[in-house]
Design a protein around this motif. Structure first.
Motif, short mmCIF file in Angstrom:
data_model
loop_
_atom_site.label_atom_id
_atom_site.label_comp_id
_atom_site.label_asym_id
_atom_site.label_seq_id
_atom_site.Cartn_x
_atom_site.Cartn_y
_atom_site.Cartn_z
N ILE A 6 8.82 1.43 9.53
CA ILE A 6 9.41 0.15 9.17
C ILE A 6 8.42 -0.95 9.53
N THR A 7 8.16 -1.81 8.57
CA THR A 7 7.28 -2.95 8.81
C THR A 7 8.02 -4.23 8.44
N ASN A 11 7.71 -13.82 10.49
CA ASN A 11 8.82 -14.76 10.28
C ASN A 11 10.17 -14.18 10.66
N SER A 12 10.24 -12.87 10.85
CA SER A 12 11.52 -12.23 11.16
C SER A 12 11.98 -12.51 12.59
N ASP A 13 11.07 -12.98 13.44
CA ASP A 13 11.40 -13.37 14.81
C ASP A 13 12.08 -12.27 15.62
N VAL A 14 11.66 -11.03 15.38
CA VAL A 14 12.12 -9.90 16.19
C VAL A 14 11.48 -10.02 17.57
N ARG A 15 12.23 -9.71 18.59
CA ARG A 15 11.72 -9.88 19.96
C ARG A 15 10.51 -8.98 20.22
N PRO A 16 9.50 -9.49 20.93
CA PRO A 16 8.26 -8.73 21.15
C PRO A 16 8.47 -7.36 21.79
N GLU A 17 9.40 -7.28 22.74
CA GLU A 17 9.63 -6.00 23.42
C GLU A 17 10.20 -4.96 22.46
N PHE A 18 11.00 -5.39 21.48
CA PHE A 18 11.54 -4.47 20.49
C PHE A 18 10.43 -3.98 19.57
N ILE A 19 9.55 -4.89 19.18
CA ILE A 19 8.40 -4.51 18.35
C ILE A 19 7.54 -3.47 19.05
N LYS A 20 7.29 -3.71 20.33
CA LYS A 20 6.45 -2.79 21.10
C LYS A 20 7.13 -1.44 21.28
N GLU A 21 8.41 -1.46 21.61
CA GLU A 21 9.15 -0.22 21.86
C GLU A 21 9.16 0.68 20.63
N GLN A 23 7.09 0.33 17.96
CA GLN A 23 5.76 0.35 17.33
C GLN A 23 5.82 -0.16 15.88
N LEU A 24 6.48 -1.29 15.70
CA LEU A 24 6.61 -1.88 14.37
C LEU A 24 5.31 -2.56 13.97
N THR A 25 4.93 -2.39 12.72
CA THR A 25 3.77 -3.09 12.17
C THR A 25 4.23 -4.45 11.65
N ILE A 26 3.55 -5.51 12.10
CA ILE A 26 3.93 -6.87 11.74
C ILE A 26 2.84 -7.50 10.87
N LYS A 78 -2.63 6.32 5.02
CA LYS A 78 -3.64 7.33 5.33
C LYS A 78 -3.14 8.33 6.38
N GLU A 79 -2.14 7.92 7.15
CA GLU A 79 -1.53 8.82 8.13
C GLU A 79 -0.47 9.72 7.49
N GLY A 80 -0.29 9.58 6.16
CA GLY A 80 0.66 10.41 5.44
C GLY A 80 2.10 9.94 5.55
N LYS A 81 2.29 8.64 5.87
CA LYS A 81 3.64 8.11 6.05
C LYS A 81 3.96 7.11 4.95
N ASP A 82 5.25 7.00 4.64
CA ASP A 82 5.73 6.00 3.70
C ASP A 82 6.10 4.72 4.45
N ILE A 83 6.40 3.65 3.69
CA ILE A 83 6.63 2.34 4.30
C ILE A 83 7.90 1.71 3.74
N LEU A 84 8.75 1.24 4.65
CA LEU A 84 9.87 0.37 4.29
C LEU A 84 9.58 -1.00 4.89
N HIS A 85 9.28 -1.96 4.03
CA HIS A 85 8.93 -3.30 4.50
C HIS A 85 10.10 -4.25 4.30
N ILE A 86 10.44 -4.99 5.34
CA ILE A 86 11.51 -5.98 5.29
C ILE A 86 10.87 -7.36 5.24
N ALA A 87 11.11 -8.07 4.14
CA ALA A 87 10.33 -9.27 3.82
C ALA A 87 11.12 -10.56 3.97
N PHE A 88 10.37 -11.61 4.25
CA PHE A 88 10.86 -12.99 4.26
C PHE A 88 11.34 -13.36 2.85
#
Length: 289
Positions: A6-7, A11-21, A23-26, A78-88
């Protein structure tokens, strides 16, 4: 079933600790004071950003960078993973379109991979609650398609109301007229704004005084509840532009309604550029916006 990540954008203003926990790509959104551009490697803490605005410097915001989107998405593919991006919201910026165009280009190069772009039609934590929801569903074992479909079903039920302390910032962005800003400031008028189901910002009335404007946010949330379909276990988010005490006051009023899953976070500079210091918003699930 392909693995997916999930990326989202800053602008989504997700809390930094949640992003780190998780491993969200921003994908960074940019803002500038003068010729100095911030948003990626160079950033300002929210308090510093809003203090700079209070001193009279006026920032501007910019959309994301397709080259950066490509670099971060391609690493995942390249890691063989798909992407679900949540956009502004696509109605507020060209950022969502930049992501979609880049995704289409990459899918031609990586035909065995998949990229899905969810247009939140929302901003700040209005967008962010969909990120939290997506992660919750991902952890529950839902496929990327299932998560996307649920987000689409719930999108129009993410309700946002916010108020600002200074009408002049909205006037700069064309949200209110100069006359309204001047007169409103003189008589202590506070606007209530909302994000429509089309993803646009829209005025939703005015009240007199800061205290009443904060109470009005909670009253409107209470009036929009749909507890049959979205119970009190759902996340409620409070956002603020360097006015934590006001945000906590709003959160306390929400707790009195029986909600306990409450997230409070700063409005990021790229959003705060248009709202200014003192903005407070409230996001909850309920009736269709």
């Amino acid at each position: 079933m392909s693995d997916y990540v999930i990326t989202t954008d800053s602008n989504s203003d997700v809390r930094p600790e949640f992003i780190k926990e998780h491993q969200l790509t921003i994908i960074p959104q940019y803002y500038a004071f003068g010729d100095t551009v911030y948003g990626d490697e160079l950033n300002m803490e929210p308090h510093e950003f809003y203090e700079t605005m209070r001193k009279g410097e006026l920032p501007k915001s910019m959309a994301n960078n397709p080259a950066v989107i490509r670099e971060r998405f391609e690493k995942i593919l390249k890691e063989g993973k798909d992407i679900l991006h949540i956009a502004f919201s696509s109605a507020l910026s060209g950022s969502c379109n930049n992501v979609m165009m880049t995704a289409n280009e990459l899918l031609e190069e990586y035909p065995d991979r998949n990229i899905m772009v969810f247009d939140s039609l929302n901003a700040s934590l209005g967008e962010g609650v969909s990120v939290y929801r997506a992660v919750e569903l991902w952890k529950a074992g839902k496929t990327m398609q299932e998560v996307y479909d649920i987000l689409m079903e719930e999108r129009d039920h993410v309700n946002v109301s916010f108020t600002v302390n200074d009408l002049n910032h909205l006037q700069r962005g064309g949200r209110v007229s100069k006359t309204t800003a001047v007169v409103g400031s003189l008589v202590n008028i506070k606007p209530i704004l909302t994000v429509t189901r089309e993803g646009k910002l829209e005025s939703d009335g005015t009240v007199r005084g800061r205290k009443k404007s904060l109470k009005t946010l909670v009253t409107r949330m209470e009036n929009s509840l749909d507890l049959e379909h979205y119970g009190k276990d759902r996340m409620v988010s409070v956002l603020h532009g360097d006015c934590l005490e006001d945000a906590q006051h709003v959160a306390d009023m929400v707790r009195e309604l029986g909600f306990t899953n409450i997230v409070i976070n700063d409005v990021s500079p790229s959003i705060g550029t248009h709202a200014g210091p003192g903005v407070v918003g409230l996001i909850s699930y309920g009736k269709e916006r």
